[in-house]
Design an enzyme around this catalytic site. Structure first.
Site, PDB file in Angstrom:
ATOM      1  N   LYS A 155      -4.415  -6.462  -5.059  1.00 46.57           N
ATOM      2  CA  LYS A 155      -4.721  -5.050  -4.762  1.00 46.57           C
ATOM      3  C   LYS A 155      -5.693  -4.455  -5.782  1.00 46.57           C
ATOM      4  CE  LYS A 155      -0.209  -4.415  -4.685  1.00 46.57           C
ATOM      5  NZ  LYS A 155       0.224  -5.826  -4.611  1.00 46.57           N
ATOM      6  N   ILE A 156      -5.432  -4.712  -7.064  1.00 48.69           N
ATOM      7  CA  ILE A 156      -6.251  -4.078  -8.109  1.00 48.69           C
ATOM      8  C   ILE A 156      -7.593  -4.809  -8.280  1.00 48.69           C
ATOM      9  CG2 ILE A 156      -6.332  -3.533 -10.583  1.00 48.69           C
ATOM     10  CD1 ILE A 156      -3.194  -3.284 -10.401  1.00 48.69           C
ATOM     11  N   PRO A 208      -1.041 -11.539 -12.333  1.00 46.46           N
ATOM     12  CA  PRO A 208       0.264 -11.313 -12.972  1.00 46.46           C
ATOM     13  C   PRO A 208       0.472 -12.307 -14.110  1.00 46.46           C
ATOM     14  CG  PRO A 208       0.526 -12.316 -10.788  1.00 46.46           C
ATOM     15  CD  PRO A 208      -0.930 -12.131 -10.995  1.00 46.46           C
ATOM     16  N   SER A 235      -4.202  -6.194 -17.409  1.00 45.94           N
ATOM     17  CA  SER A 235      -3.081  -6.768 -16.644  1.00 45.94           C
ATOM     18  C   SER A 235      -1.839  -6.986 -17.493  1.00 45.94           C
ATOM     19  CB  SER A 235      -3.531  -8.036 -15.936  1.00 45.94           C
ATOM     20  OG  SER A 235      -4.347  -7.658 -14.845  1.00 45.94           O
ATOM     21  N   ARG A 236      -1.792  -8.052 -18.262  1.00 45.67           N
ATOM     22  CA  ARG A 236      -0.671  -8.281 -19.178  1.00 45.67           C
ATOM     23  C   ARG A 236      -1.227  -8.944 -20.435  1.00 45.67           C
ATOM     24  NH1 ARG A 236       1.630  -5.030 -16.781  1.00 45.67           N
ATOM     25  NH2 ARG A 236       3.609  -5.126 -15.667  1.00 45.67           N
ATOM     26  N   ASP A 260      -6.058  -2.964 -22.385  1.00 44.59           N
ATOM     27  CA  ASP A 260      -5.054  -1.920 -22.143  1.00 44.59           C
ATOM     28  C   ASP A 260      -3.658  -2.490 -22.385  1.00 44.59           C
ATOM     29  OD1 ASP A 260      -4.276   0.732 -21.252  1.00 44.59           O
ATOM     30  OD2 ASP A 260      -3.467  -0.256 -19.471  1.00 44.59           O
ATOM     31  N   GLU A 265       2.794  -6.128 -27.532  1.00 42.90           N
ATOM     32  CA  GLU A 265       2.774  -4.656 -27.469  1.00 42.90           C
ATOM     33  C   GLU A 265       4.170  -4.023 -27.521  1.00 42.90           C
ATOM     34  OE1 GLU A 265       0.857  -4.300 -23.529  1.00 42.90           O
ATOM     35  OE2 GLU A 265       2.668  -3.264 -22.833  1.00 42.90           O
ATOM     36  N   HIS A 297      -1.643   0.724 -22.846  1.00 42.25           N
ATOM     37  CA  HIS A 297      -1.017   0.474 -21.544  1.00 42.25           C
ATOM     38  C   HIS A 297      -0.991   1.759 -20.702  1.00 42.25           C
ATOM     39  CE1 HIS A 297       1.728  -2.658 -19.523  1.00 42.25           C
ATOM     40  NE2 HIS A 297       1.231  -1.864 -18.595  1.00 42.25           N
TER      41      HIS A 297
HETATM   42  P1  NAD Z   1      -1.274  -8.404  -6.715  1.00 43.56           P
HETATM   43  O1  NAD Z   1       0.008  -9.157  -6.608  1.00 43.56           O
HETATM   44  O2  NAD Z   1      -1.732  -7.549  -5.597  1.00 43.56           O
HETATM   45  O3  NAD Z   1      -2.449  -9.445  -7.053  1.00 43.56           O
HETATM   46  C1  NAD Z   1      -2.364 -10.465  -7.984  1.00 43.56           C
HETATM   47  C2  NAD Z   1      -3.349 -11.549  -7.563  1.00 43.56           C
HETATM   48  O4  NAD Z   1      -3.372 -12.537  -8.589  1.00 43.56           O
HETATM   49  C3  NAD Z   1      -2.959 -12.258  -6.249  1.00 43.56           C
HETATM   50  O5  NAD Z   1      -4.040 -12.238  -5.340  1.00 43.56           O
HETATM   51  C4  NAD Z   1      -2.616 -13.668  -6.691  1.00 43.56           C
HETATM   52  O6  NAD Z   1      -2.946 -14.643  -5.708  1.00 43.56           O
HETATM   53  C5  NAD Z   1      -3.488 -13.800  -7.934  1.00 43.56           C
HETATM   54  N1  NAD Z   1      -3.116 -14.887  -8.830  1.00 43.56           N
HETATM   55  C6  NAD Z   1      -1.890 -15.425  -9.050  1.00 43.56           C
HETATM   56  N2  NAD Z   1      -2.007 -16.431  -9.936  1.00 43.56           N
HETATM   57  C7  NAD Z   1      -3.319 -16.516 -10.259  1.00 43.56           C
HETATM   58  C8  NAD Z   1      -4.061 -17.375 -11.098  1.00 43.56           C
HETATM   59  N3  NAD Z   1      -3.470 -18.370 -11.786  1.00 43.56           N
HETATM   60  N4  NAD Z   1      -5.404 -17.179 -11.200  1.00 43.56           N
HETATM   61  C9  NAD Z   1      -6.008 -16.196 -10.506  1.00 43.56           C
HETATM   62  N5  NAD Z   1      -5.357 -15.363  -9.674  1.00 43.56           N
HETATM   63  C10 NAD Z   1      -4.022 -15.523  -9.560  1.00 43.56           C
HETATM   64  O7  NAD Z   1      -1.154  -7.574  -8.075  1.00 43.56           O
HETATM   65  P2  NAD Z   1      -1.924  -6.243  -8.467  1.00 43.56           P
HETATM   66  O8  NAD Z   1      -1.202  -5.069  -7.938  1.00 43.56           O
HETATM   67  O9  NAD Z   1      -3.389  -6.412  -8.197  1.00 43.56           O
HETATM   68  O10 NAD Z   1      -1.683  -6.244 -10.053  1.00 43.56           O
HETATM   69  C11 NAD Z   1      -2.243  -7.243 -10.892  1.00 43.56           C
HETATM   70  C12 NAD Z   1      -1.602  -7.139 -12.277  1.00 43.56           C
HETATM   71  O11 NAD Z   1      -2.005  -5.907 -12.897  1.00 43.56           O
HETATM   72  C13 NAD Z   1      -0.072  -7.011 -12.234  1.00 43.56           C
HETATM   73  O12 NAD Z   1       0.544  -8.274 -12.149  1.00 43.56           O
HETATM   74  C14 NAD Z   1       0.247  -6.339 -13.534  1.00 43.56           C
HETATM   75  O13 NAD Z   1       0.489  -7.307 -14.526  1.00 43.56           O
HETATM   76  C15 NAD Z   1      -1.039  -5.592 -13.874  1.00 43.56           C
HETATM   77  N6  NAD Z   1      -0.848  -4.128 -13.892  1.00 43.56           N
HETATM   78  C16 NAD Z   1      -1.144  -3.444 -15.028  1.00 43.56           C
HETATM   79  C17 NAD Z   1      -0.998  -2.064 -15.061  1.00 43.56           C
HETATM   80  C18 NAD Z   1      -1.336  -1.246 -16.296  1.00 43.56           C
HETATM   81  O14 NAD Z   1      -0.943  -0.065 -16.370  1.00 43.56           O
HETATM   82  N7  NAD Z   1      -2.063  -1.774 -17.281  1.00 43.56           N
HETATM   83  C19 NAD Z   1      -0.523  -1.404 -13.937  1.00 43.56           C
HETATM   84  C20 NAD Z   1      -0.230  -2.141 -12.776  1.00 43.56           C
HETATM   85  C21 NAD Z   1      -0.404  -3.506 -12.764  1.00 43.56           C
END
Ligand code: NAD
Length: 333
Positions: A155-156, A208, A235-236, A260, A265, A297
């Site tokens: 999604k992101i 993730p 992300s993380r 971020d 952290e 974050h």
């Molecule tokens: P999502 O589940 O929609 O998308 C994650 C994508 O990563 C999927 O398309 C998946 O196939 C892909 N993926 C899995 N393993 C992978 C790999 N080894 N290599 C490449 N791609 C891989 O998740 P999202 O909603 O887009 O969120 C992504 C991440 O953003 C979350 O997991 C979270 O850790 C992070 N996040 C951070 C904040 C923040 O405030 N900083 C907020 C929300 C989410």
């Protein structure tokens, strides 16, 4: 009435949760400390607890919660890497998360970091405040015409990719589960990870934290990257090996890094430590680089995202109270 203990509550959490759940069916207990095995006791008599990214839901903590009668752990975030899900399942605890909330909030923050870092806005603002109107050392580069590598097109990542595409960047993407419809519609090309590392001027991580993504950025991947690449991570933290990151900044392999999230952290981000001595030497080192930008974050921190998070969390709490289904996609155990 359902009693809910909300750990690590900040004023913005309280405000949105109260807005979403003020019909008298939930008795809120807002706690301003994090959940650990030692603080689990504070949720005594609560049928549900609400936790966030740096709460420590390991086996010991979950055992303590289950023993005192907690039925539901409602995470007010998407990721669940801080929860021992196998232990939760064994203990009969239901764990829910917020499967979707404004992905624009997070993608836009990634781009904000990139623009700030590249055009050195953070340094420029400080300079002008001190009446230093010199431009020396503030040269950036046009994003237009450069190549961005997006790792993870969920999604992101898809939104971040489209925003950068809109700047006139060539966008390369990698995901083990490519979204070919999206790629066709947007003209964004999927490549293998090595090609992405080798060809990108800017790399942004949107995956993730999983066992196989831990230290995705490490010495070996950094060595494949272009000299002077810019790296963004919203992300993380543990997607990056911090020791290797510092080394790549020192050699100039990385010309800029915006984070971020940070590997260590927990206990630092979200807290006001301004009167204390920072104990984390790697974070302290990162803060000395002029080309490193760190936020605490906050990528999720928009009104829209907070409202989405509160609505889903409250809906799951009501589902527990009323025995109705949880929000689709939110149940982890
Ligand atoms: P999502 O589940 O929609 O998308 C994650 C994508 O990563 C999927 O398309 C998946 O196939 C892909 N993926 C899995 N393993 C992978 C790999 N080894 N290599 C490449 N791609 C891989 O998740 P999202 O909603 O887009 O969120 C992504 C991440 O953003 C979350 O997991 C979270 O850790 C992070 N996040 C951070 C904040 C923040 O405030 N900083 C907020 C929300 C989410």
């Amino acid at each position: 009435m359902l009693k809910v203990a909300v750990y690590d509550t900040k004023p913005y959490d309280r405000e949105q949760l109260l807005l979403a759940g003020t019909d008298g069916r939930i008795e809120w207990h807002f706690l301003d400390f994090r959940l650990t095995p030692d603080t689990a006791l504070a949720a005594r008599d609560a049928q549900a607890i609400c936790a966030f990214v740096n709460d420590q839901l390991d086996r010991t903590c979950l055992q303590a919660l289950a023993a005192q009668g907690t039925k539901l752990v409602a995470l007010r975030c998407t990721g669940s890497n801080n929860v021992d899900l196998a232990a939760a399942k064994e203990l009969g605890l239901t764990v829910t998360r917020v499967p979707v909330y404004s992905p624009y909030a997070v993608a836009e923050h990634a781009v904000a970091l990139l623009l700030t870092l590249n055009r050195k806005i953070h340094r420029a603002v400080n300079r002008v405040r001190e009446l230093n109107f010199s431009l020396n050392g503030l040269v950036g580069f046009d994003l237009h015409g450069k190549t961005a590598g997006i790792v993870g097109t969920g999604k992101i990542g898809r939104i971040a990719a489209q925003i950068l595409h809109g700047f006139g960047m060539k966008v390369l993407a990698y995901d083990p589960f490519p979204n070919l419809d999206w790629s066709q519609k947007t003209g964004i090309e999927y490549v293998d990870l090595e090609t992405l590392w080798r060809q990108s001027d800017v790399i942004s991580l949107h995956v993730p934290l999983l066992p196989d993504t831990r230290h995705l950025i490490r010495r070996e991947s950094l060595e494949l990257m272009r000299q002077g690449v810019v790296l963004i991570n919203v992300s993380r933290g543990a997607l990056i090996d911090t020791t290797a990151l510092i080394q790549a900044l020192k050699t100039g392999r990385l010309s800029g890094v915006a984070l971020d999230v940070y590997e260590e952290e927990e206990g630092i981000f979200f807290e006001d430590l301004s009167g204390q001595v920072l104990q984390d030497d790697e974070l302290a080192r990162l803060l000395t680089f002029p080309n490193v930008l760190i936020t605490s974050h906050q990528a999720f921190l928009t009104r829209e995202a907070l409202a989405d998070i509160a609505r889903t969390t409250v809906a799951n709490l009501r589902a527990l109270a009323e025995g109705t289904p949880f929000v689709a996609g939110s149940v982890l155990t």
